[in-house]
Enzyme design. Structure first.
Site, PDB file in Angstrom:
ATOM      1  N   LYS A 223       0.798  -0.998  -0.121  1.00 35.57           N
ATOM      2  CA  LYS A 223      -0.124  -0.155   0.026  1.00 35.57           C
ATOM      3  C   LYS A 223       0.820   1.096  -0.080  1.00 35.57           C
ATOM      4  CE  LYS A 223      -4.369   1.854   2.392  1.00 35.57           C
ATOM      5  NZ  LYS A 223      -3.637   3.197   2.324  1.00 35.57           N
ATOM      6  N   VAL A 224       0.630   2.026  -0.954  1.00 37.30           N
ATOM      7  CA  VAL A 224       1.400   3.451  -1.002  1.00 37.30           C
ATOM      8  C   VAL A 224       1.008   4.518  -0.273  1.00 37.30           C
ATOM      9  CG1 VAL A 224       2.372   4.740  -2.808  1.00 37.30           C
ATOM     10  CG2 VAL A 224       2.088   2.481  -3.422  1.00 37.30           C
TER      11      VAL A 224
END
Length: 283
Positions: A27-28
């Site tokens: 997850k960025v």
């Protein structure tokens, strides 16, 4: 011609898991961005359809010649090569062209692409997730700014453990294989956030709107921030009953009390050493 497609949104899940019917991705910790290149014109949108093309000039130089709409996160790396949410917020908040140009050098961004929604005149959202991934591999060559997200099949627990010592420390996303892209919140996409947990002390509360003053130490010397999230009604009632007889002083904004211990979770620490968006866990 410009084209906006509402993005697919994620449901929450607390714990990482293994499942061969899922693809798992880091997850960025940036902000959602829809990249549209239609009829030779590039347009950048937020998830809420705000046009922000001028904010990220580096995304206007791209490898595409055919029409395409991509879904991803725009993010910034700090000097330690860790994705830094505060840095991307500095870029996002800049509006003057002179400042944006200067920040291109000071805070360069990357666009981490995880899906393709439209390509060469065709809406491809009906394709299966893995077929859209294959199309993305085909149309996006190696590029310094446009970067494809890593996907791992089945082994979510392994990826979750790996991200804790990687630049992608925000958490993990689990996506159900064989699913279409839906422009709504969907249980086919799950987010598992890599929370940080802390033992802190409540030193008082805000008067006008709910907010608890937090510190890392019992004496209140090391400020931890303000808790506004995740506290259920029962916990609030318990807290305000508990502090009835331990108030010390007050000013225009806050009432100060003797310390009350509690456990909170947050994404990370801010540059100032405060808890980022702390959420209540327990007393």
């Amino acid at each position: 011609m410009t084209m906006f497609i509402s993005p697919m949104l994620l449901e929450k899940r607390e714990e990482p898991f293994n499942d061969k019917t899922y693809l798992f991705e880091p997850k960025v910790d940036g902000h959602r961005l829809l990249f549209s290149f239609i009829d030779g014109k590039t347009t950048l949108y937020t998830r809420n359809k705000n046009m922000i093309t001028h904010k990220y000039p580096e995304l206007l130089t791209h490898p595409f010649t055919k029409s395409v709409i991509l879904d991803g996160e725009v993010a910034a790396l700090n000097q330690s090569d860790i994705i830094d949410f505060e840095e991307i917020m500095i870029r996002f908040s800049a509006s003057r062209s002179e400042k944006i140009k200067r920040l291109q050098t000071e805070i360069p961004v990357i666009f981490v692409v995880f899906d393709v929604l439209y390509y060469d005149g065709k809406d491809v959202r009906r394709l299966k997730l893995e077929d859209r991934k294959a199309l993305l591999d085909e149309i996006l060559p190696p590029h310094p700014v446009f970067q494809k997200i890593l996907s791992v099949e089945g082994d979510g627990k392994m990826l979750y453990q790996a991200i804790q010592s990687s630049p992608f420390r925000e958490g993990m996303v689990a996506k159900k294989k064989g699913t279409r892209y839906e422009s709504k919140r969907s249980k086919s996409w799950l987010k598992i956030v890599n929370y940080r947990y802390d033992e802190v002390f409540i030193q008082g509360f805000r008067k006008n709107e709910f907010g608890l003053l937090l510190s890392f130490d019992q004496e209140g010397h090391q400020t931890a921030g303000i808790l506004e999230l995740g506290m259920p009604r029962e916990a609030k009632s318990y807290y305000f009953q508990k502090i009835k007889d331990i108030k010390i002083k007050e000013d225009e904004r806050f009432v100060y009390t003797h310390p009350v211990h509690c456990r909170v979770k947050c994404r990370n620490l801010t540059h100032k050493g405060l808890l980022r968006s702390p959420s209540f866990v327990s007393f």
